[in-house]
Design an enzyme around this catalytic site. Structure first.
Site, PDB file in Angstrom:
ATOM      1  N   SER A  33     -13.520  -1.585   3.191  1.00  0.00           N
ATOM      2  CA  SER A  33     -13.629  -0.140   2.970  1.00  0.00           C
ATOM      3  C   SER A  33     -14.433   0.547   4.063  1.00  0.00           C
ATOM      4  CB  SER A  33     -14.325   0.143   1.632  1.00  0.00           C
ATOM      5  OG  SER A  33     -13.573  -0.381   0.581  1.00  0.00           O
ATOM      6  N   HIS A  64      -8.643   2.830   3.249  1.00  0.00           N
ATOM      7  CA  HIS A  64      -7.831   1.658   3.587  1.00  0.00           C
ATOM      8  C   HIS A  64      -6.485   2.135   4.136  1.00  0.00           C
ATOM      9  CE1 HIS A  64     -10.295  -1.520   1.668  1.00  0.00           C
ATOM     10  NE2 HIS A  64     -10.746  -0.502   0.986  1.00  0.00           N
ATOM     11  N   HIS A  86      -7.178  -4.713  -3.842  1.00  0.00           N
ATOM     12  CA  HIS A  86      -8.234  -5.235  -4.708  1.00  0.00           C
ATOM     13  C   HIS A  86      -7.694  -5.555  -6.090  1.00  0.00           C
ATOM     14  CE1 HIS A  86      -9.931  -2.477  -1.729  1.00  0.00           C
ATOM     15  NE2 HIS A  86     -11.009  -3.233  -1.723  1.00  0.00           N
ATOM     16  N   TYR A  88      -8.938  -4.580  -8.853  1.00  0.00           N
ATOM     17  CA  TYR A  88      -9.006  -3.405  -9.741  1.00  0.00           C
ATOM     18  C   TYR A  88      -7.781  -2.496  -9.619  1.00  0.00           C
ATOM     19  CZ  TYR A  88     -10.817  -0.933  -5.594  1.00  0.00           C
ATOM     20  OH  TYR A  88     -10.971  -0.420  -4.340  1.00  0.00           O
ATOM     21  N   GLU A  89      -7.003  -2.684  -8.562  1.00  0.00           N
ATOM     22  CA  GLU A  89      -5.790  -1.870  -8.412  1.00  0.00           C
ATOM     23  C   GLU A  89      -4.664  -2.368  -9.306  1.00  0.00           C
ATOM     24  OE1 GLU A  89      -5.098  -0.446  -4.212  1.00  0.00           O
ATOM     25  OE2 GLU A  89      -6.685  -1.884  -3.852  1.00  0.00           O
ATOM     26  N   ALA A 116     -17.295  -3.857   2.493  1.00  0.00           N
ATOM     27  CA  ALA A 116     -18.426  -2.972   2.221  1.00  0.00           C
ATOM     28  C   ALA A 116     -19.055  -3.492   0.933  1.00  0.00           C
ATOM     29  CB  ALA A 116     -17.940  -1.551   2.034  1.00  0.00           C
ATOM     30  N   MET A 217     -16.224  -5.894  -4.296  1.00  0.00           N
ATOM     31  CA  MET A 217     -15.030  -6.039  -5.139  1.00  0.00           C
ATOM     32  C   MET A 217     -13.899  -6.759  -4.389  1.00  0.00           C
ATOM     33  SD  MET A 217     -15.129  -2.201  -6.713  1.00  0.00           S
ATOM     34  CE  MET A 217     -16.696  -1.484  -7.262  1.00  0.00           C
ATOM     35  N   SER A 218     -14.267  -7.642  -3.464  1.00  0.00           N
ATOM     36  CA  SER A 218     -13.223  -8.290  -2.641  1.00  0.00           C
ATOM     37  C   SER A 218     -13.708  -9.620  -2.081  1.00  0.00           C
ATOM     38  CB  SER A 218     -12.848  -7.356  -1.488  1.00  0.00           C
ATOM     39  OG  SER A 218     -13.936  -7.246  -0.590  1.00  0.00           O
ATOM     40  N   ASN A 241     -24.820   0.702   0.438  1.00  0.00           N
ATOM     41  CA  ASN A 241     -25.733   1.421  -0.466  1.00  0.00           C
ATOM     42  C   ASN A 241     -26.828   0.487  -0.942  1.00  0.00           C
ATOM     43  OD1 ASN A 241     -22.927   0.769  -1.731  1.00  0.00           O
ATOM     44  ND2 ASN A 241     -24.386   0.511  -3.399  1.00  0.00           N
ATOM     45  N   HIS A 253     -18.141   6.360  -3.853  1.00  0.00           N
ATOM     46  CA  HIS A 253     -17.237   5.840  -2.811  1.00  0.00           C
ATOM     47  C   HIS A 253     -17.452   6.602  -1.496  1.00  0.00           C
ATOM     48  CE1 HIS A 253     -13.919   3.551  -1.260  1.00  0.00           C
ATOM     49  NE2 HIS A 253     -13.157   4.601  -1.051  1.00  0.00           N
TER      50      HIS A 253
HETATM   51  N1  HPA Z   1     -20.969  -2.327  -5.780  1.00  0.00           N
HETATM   52  C1  HPA Z   1     -19.762  -2.899  -5.694  1.00  0.00           C
HETATM   53  N2  HPA Z   1     -18.980  -2.771  -4.654  1.00  0.00           N
HETATM   54  C2  HPA Z   1     -19.399  -2.025  -3.630  1.00  0.00           C
HETATM   55  C3  HPA Z   1     -20.643  -1.399  -3.656  1.00  0.00           C
HETATM   56  C4  HPA Z   1     -21.480  -1.553  -4.793  1.00  0.00           C
HETATM   57  O1  HPA Z   1     -22.595  -1.019  -4.888  1.00  0.00           O
HETATM   58  N3  HPA Z   1     -20.779  -0.734  -2.471  1.00  0.00           N
HETATM   59  C5  HPA Z   1     -19.645  -0.973  -1.765  1.00  0.00           C
HETATM   60  N4  HPA Z   1     -18.808  -1.762  -2.465  1.00  0.00           N
END
Ligand code: HPA
Length: 279
Positions: A33, A64, A86, A88-89, A116, A217-218, A241, A253
């Site tokens: 991401s 993406h 991902h 979640y998609e 990310a 998430m990947s 973050n 996001h």
């Molecule tokens: N959590 C999960 N996935 C992420 C995060 C997060 O804080 N930041 C970027 N991808």
């Protein structure tokens, strides 16, 4: 039953790519991401939108681009995934393994996988890069493993070893490249959760207690499929973050994509440095 891959699925997708590009890649690169602009550095590129490859899991997530870029980077023939899909998609785990299977079919021996991630380690700051030294496969423990289903015996063993998912030699190469490029490279354990909701402070404290440094998430499904197929893996997280262990900040996001703008130049330098050392 699930959406399991067959050798024919893999060959069909790979043939489509080979129709569009004569390149024989040595290294595969998956860009997470907000990190996709690294693909713009590829020389003599052939572009193949994911939607044109049969069976390819297509991502609709902002940040993406959704295409393969085949070309050269630091004189290495590479295949770059500019964006990824991902869990979640809505894709089943085995389907998320198709891209790595196809890249292996094209000939890659090394996979550099980026993402990310949120910091769980309170010492990490947005904009940091983290070398993956291991991962916690929480989803796999709960039954969501990309290798679930009939084993593709010609590609790898039923019960693949995971004692060294992230290749130690490649880790050393990355450390050396970071030193030369004066990049402060953090190190740690990555955990993949299903998403798409971000973690609660209780989730994060749990992850911290079980030794996790960054969460995303990947990456984990892709790394498992790569190891199954005998590919050496290098994993790098871009910390987007801060750990919100006490619930005082929010995660979005937009923040993740914004951090990508700071991370891309650093990540580009690091990956170029690693590729130079491979040739
Ligand atoms: N959590 C999960 N996935 C992420 C995060 C997060 O804080 N930041 C970027 N991808």
């Amino acid at each position: 039953m699930g959406d399991f891959l067959t050798i024919q699925d893999i060959e069909k997708a790979a043939q489509q790519v080979q129709k569009r590009s004569k390149l024989k890649p040595q290294v595969g690169l998956i860009l997470g991401s907000g990190l996709g602009s690294l693909a713009e550095s590829v020389e003599n590129p052939d572009y193949i939108p994911y939607a044109e490859v049969p069976g390819w899991p297509v991502s609709g997530v902002q940040g993406h681009v959704g295409r393969l870029v085949l070309g050269e980077l630091e004189s290495q023939p590479v295949v770059v995934m500019q964006g990824r899909s991902h869990y979640y998609e809505g894709y089943d785990m085995p389907r998320l393994g198709l891209p790595v299977r196809v890249m292996r079919h094209l000939g890659i021996e090394i996979l550099i996988v980026t993402n990310a991630a949120g910091a769980v380690n309170p010492d990490f700051e947005p904009g940091d890069l983290m070398l993956l030294v291991d991962h916690l496969n929480l989803l796999g423990m709960a039954g969501q493993n990309p290798l679930r289903g009939p084993n593709l015996d010609s590609l790898g063993p039923r019960f693949p070893d995971m004692s060294q998912v992230y290749d130690r030699k490649l880790q050393s190469t990355a450390r050396l490249a970071a030193e030369e490029e004066k990049i402060n490279l953090r190190e740690g354990v990555y955990c993949c959760l299903a998403g798409p909701s971000f973690e609660t402070p209780a989730d994060l404290r749990f992850l911290r207690n079980v030794g996790v440094d960054a969460v995303g998430m990947s990456t984990v499904p892709e790394a498992i499929v790569a190891r199954h197929g005998g590919i050496r893996v290098l994993g790098i997280s871009g910390i987007s973050n801060k750990a919100n262990l006490d619930g005082t900040t929010e995660t979005s996001h937009e923040e993740v994509l914004e951090a990508g703008r700071v991370l891309v130049p650093k990540l580009t330098k690091l990956i170029r440095g690693v590729l130079r050392k491979l040739s």
